[in-house]
Design an enzyme around this catalytic site. Structure first.
Site, PDB file in Angstrom:
ATOM      1  CG  HIS A 189      -2.203  -0.764   0.955  1.00 20.91           C
ATOM      2  ND1 HIS A 189      -2.967  -1.304   1.955  1.00 20.91           N
ATOM      3  CD2 HIS A 189      -2.838  -1.082  -0.198  1.00 20.91           C
ATOM      4  CE1 HIS A 189      -4.020  -1.908   1.433  1.00 20.91           C
ATOM      5  NE2 HIS A 189      -3.954  -1.791   0.140  1.00 20.91           N
ATOM      6  NE  ARG A 296      -6.127  -9.709  -7.097  1.00 18.09           N
ATOM      7  CZ  ARG A 296      -5.739  -8.525  -7.582  1.00 18.09           C
ATOM      8  NH1 ARG A 296      -6.247  -7.405  -7.080  1.00 18.09           N
ATOM      9  NH2 ARG A 296      -4.849  -8.456  -8.553  1.00 18.09           N
ATOM     10  NE  ARG A 332     -10.439 -14.391  -7.589  1.00 15.96           N
ATOM     11  CZ  ARG A 332      -9.126 -14.175  -7.543  1.00 15.96           C
ATOM     12  NH1 ARG A 332      -8.377 -14.499  -8.587  1.00 15.96           N
ATOM     13  NH2 ARG A 332      -8.555 -13.636  -6.489  1.00 15.96           N
ATOM     14  CD  GLU A 431      -7.536 -19.696 -11.594  1.00 10.42           C
ATOM     15  OE1 GLU A 431      -6.623 -18.939 -11.208  1.00 10.42           O
ATOM     16  OE2 GLU A 431      -8.653 -19.734 -11.051  1.00 10.42           O
ATOM     17  CG  ASN A 454      -0.725 -13.818 -12.122  1.00 12.84           C
ATOM     18  OD1 ASN A 454      -0.348 -13.375 -13.196  1.00 12.84           O
ATOM     19  ND2 ASN A 454      -1.093 -13.060 -11.123  1.00 12.84           N
ATOM     20  CG  ASP A 455      -2.747 -19.756 -10.058  1.00 10.99           C
ATOM     21  OD1 ASP A 455      -1.622 -19.574  -9.568  1.00 10.99           O
ATOM     22  OD2 ASP A 455      -3.795 -19.733  -9.393  1.00 10.99           O
ATOM     23  NE  ARG A 465       2.248 -15.793  -9.140  1.00 13.60           N
ATOM     24  CZ  ARG A 465       1.184 -16.479  -8.799  1.00 13.60           C
ATOM     25  NH1 ARG A 465       1.033 -17.699  -9.266  1.00 13.60           N
ATOM     26  NH2 ARG A 465       0.270 -15.963  -8.003  1.00 13.60           N
ATOM     27  CB  CYS A 502      -8.062 -10.989 -14.750  1.00 13.94           C
ATOM     28  SG  CYS A 502      -8.284 -12.698 -14.231  1.00 13.94           S
TER      29      CYS A 502
END
Length: 554
Positions: A189, A296, A332, A431, A454-455, A465, A502
């Protein structure tokens, strides 16, 4: 020259101001039974002072139009306002007869422990918000002095071991030229706030404070993640030129902010934003994002001691839909397990959690939890263009089982006389390689696909990763990965289904040529990447990209 991680682009040149956090004295000190009432009273007073400070900071950010940053601080306020969390601290004071500072420290440690081994950087950095809230509370309990970065007398480049989000939120851009820290990541953040305020920043510079002294000249290159101590005249001249070039570059990005994402030959692509909390929708709008491609929802379930109620979830989803003013919002469903553990849910420990009981697999095994979320989503859908997306789908049965529970949720709402929207568009994340390979079958049960790269990449190349020993295998341009994406896009087109992406790949301007050529219609990314990706799209020809990708795949 020292190397770190790029947190916020830009060039800063100025004198170093080193911030050393005043050390707290934290030991397990016991108190007598007779002292417990006074200790509890002092703790309650410290909590109220800390909350008042956060409220003032939130108001200041909101008045400046920084809704996303105000939301980050609000999250810390809610932590200190959480009855379960505060009662645990009071319970330790009362039952263990310990001082308030130790009780608060131990309670926050216990809450954070479940998150500290997670591999997802975005989730891991949420620990920083808990640490920030804890730090502010302990400062109030112990009377530790804090530094106000909004009231510096001279412009400076800030150097510190770490900066909390609330410290960053107070920065005055006129006097804080940039900052460098020894720890941190670009998903924190603190880094997000730096990007929002346009303050150049580098994080993760090991040994920083051992190499610099107060008043040293500092050159900070936010894009390259580099800093130079006491630069030579020729270096200063070169970085002054680079600073002017960056100013021109950002001006060009601002000029295309409201333009459509069109290729040279007129093909339009949709650029959406990824968010984890409702307040982050503001940032997507600020960058002219055309919708939310990934909300998310697991972050509504984290940093707390109990599951959010249906009403609480409904309000969060409704808030995003109202902010987006009719633009698409893809939400999601709960994606827990793997690296996203939630202490109050019975997930248990698994030998390989990334291949285990997670996401849709867990939700289907806990119908009560899943239907609570589905009811909240159906109710919120009356307020905008809400679309539901199921994660971690591997085959048809999971989709059918999820749709059965969705139908049950609709029936329950109808029986209760609750307002809701039926026939909400349904999609799935692609994914898992198996899902990509049978996407022709899956397309017949849903309205859209969203490729989670990503996955998908790590499952395809069998490389974690986040494991530096094998991360070199994690290649978004691996031919196998590209062929899987191609299969998904061709099957989506065959059955008339919308296909988006995404994962991190969608937010990388260097991938624009590949994604255009593959036929990905909607790209969802961190809001800060939207103008960069748009610029890349506007420089390319769709026909050329298609031809080049066809040649590559064959």
């Amino acid at each position: 020259m020292m190397q770190g991680l790029s947190a916020s682009s830009g060039i800063a040149i100025g004198r170093a101001l080193i911030i050393y956090k005043e050390e707290r004295s934290l030991t397990k000190a016991f108190i007598d039974e007779s002292q417990v009432p006074d200790e509890l009273q002092a703790f309650d007073a410290a909590v109220q002072r800390a909350k008042e400070q956060l409220k003032l900071l939130m108001t200041k950010l909101e008045e400046a139009g920084n809704e996303q940053e105000a939301g980050i601080i609000e999250g810390q306020w809610f932590l200190l306002d959480d009855p379960a969390l505060m009662q645990e601290v009071s319970g330790k004071i009362r039952n263990e007869k310990v001082q308030a500072a130790w009780a608060a420290h131990q309670t926050f440690r216990e809450y954070m422990q479940a998150f500290e081994l997670m591999e997802d950087e975005y989730i891991k950095e949420r620990i920083a918000d808990m640490k920030d809230a804890e730090s502010r509370l302990l400062d109030e309990i112990l009377g530790v002095r804090t530094i106000d970065l909004s009231a510096l007398s001279e412009p400076a480049v800030i150097l510190a071991h770490d900066l909390t989000p609330s410290m960053t939120a107070q920065m005055n851009k006129k006097t804080v030229l940039g900052f460098v820290t020894e720890v941190g990541s670009k998903t924190s953040h603190t880094a997000i706030m730096a990007r929002t305020f346009g303050i150049p920043a580098v994080v993760g510079v090991s040994g920083l404070l051992d190499c610099f002294s107060e008043g040293d000249w500092v050159v900070l290159d936010g894009e390259a993640g580099q800093i130079i101590r006491n630069p030579m005249p020729d270096q200063l001249e070169a970085y002054e030129r680079k600073r002017k070039e960056y100013a021109e570059f950002t001006a060009n990005l601002a000029a295309i902010r409201d333009m459509p994402s069109l290729t040279i030959d007129g093909k339009r692509f949709e650029l959406y934003g990824n968010i984890g909390k409702p307040e982050e929708a503001e940032m997507v709008l600020q960058q002219s994002g055309e919708g939310i491609g990934l909300f998310r929802t697991e972050f509504l379930f984290m940093d707390r001691g109990e599951m959010p109620s249906e009403e609480e979830q409904y309000e969060a989803y409704k808030e995003v839909l109202l902010k987006m003013q009719g633009k698409p919002v893809i939400i999601r469903t709960l994606d827990i397990g793997g690296d996203k553990e939630i202490p109050y849910l019975p997930l248990g420990k698994e030998f390989n959690p990334f291949l285990g009981w997670r996401a849709i697999r867990y939700c289907l095994a806990d119908p009560a939890l899943f239907k609570t979320q589905l009811r909240a989503l159906l109710r919120a859908a009356v307020h905008g263009d809400l679309r539901i997306m199921f994660p971690m789908i591997s085959g048809e049965k999971e989709i059918l089982d999820a749709k059965t529970l969705l139908a049950e949720a609709e029936q329950e709402l109808s029986a209760q006389g609750m307002a809701f929207k039926s026939s909400v568009p349904l999609g799935i994340m692609i994914e898992i390689p198996a899902a990509a390979l049978v996407s022709d079958k899956l397309a017949q049960h849903v309205d859209f696909f969203s490729i989670g790269t990503n996955d998908l990449i790590q499952y395809t190349v069998a490389a974690d990763r986040m494991n530096e020993k094998v991360s070199y295998l994690y290649d978004s341009q691996h031919l196998a990965v590209l062929r899987l994406i191609d299969i998904v896009c061709r099957n989506a087109k065959k059955y008339g289904k919308h296909v988006g992406m995404c994962g991190e790949m969608a937010g990388d301007p260097r991938m624009a040529k590949l994604l255009i050529g593959l036929g990905v219609e909607e790209w969802s990314m961190s809001a800060s990447q939207i103008p960069l990706v748009k610029q890349a799209i506007m420089s390319l020809s769709e026909s050329d990209c298609v031809n080049d990708v066809r040649e590559l795949l064959n």
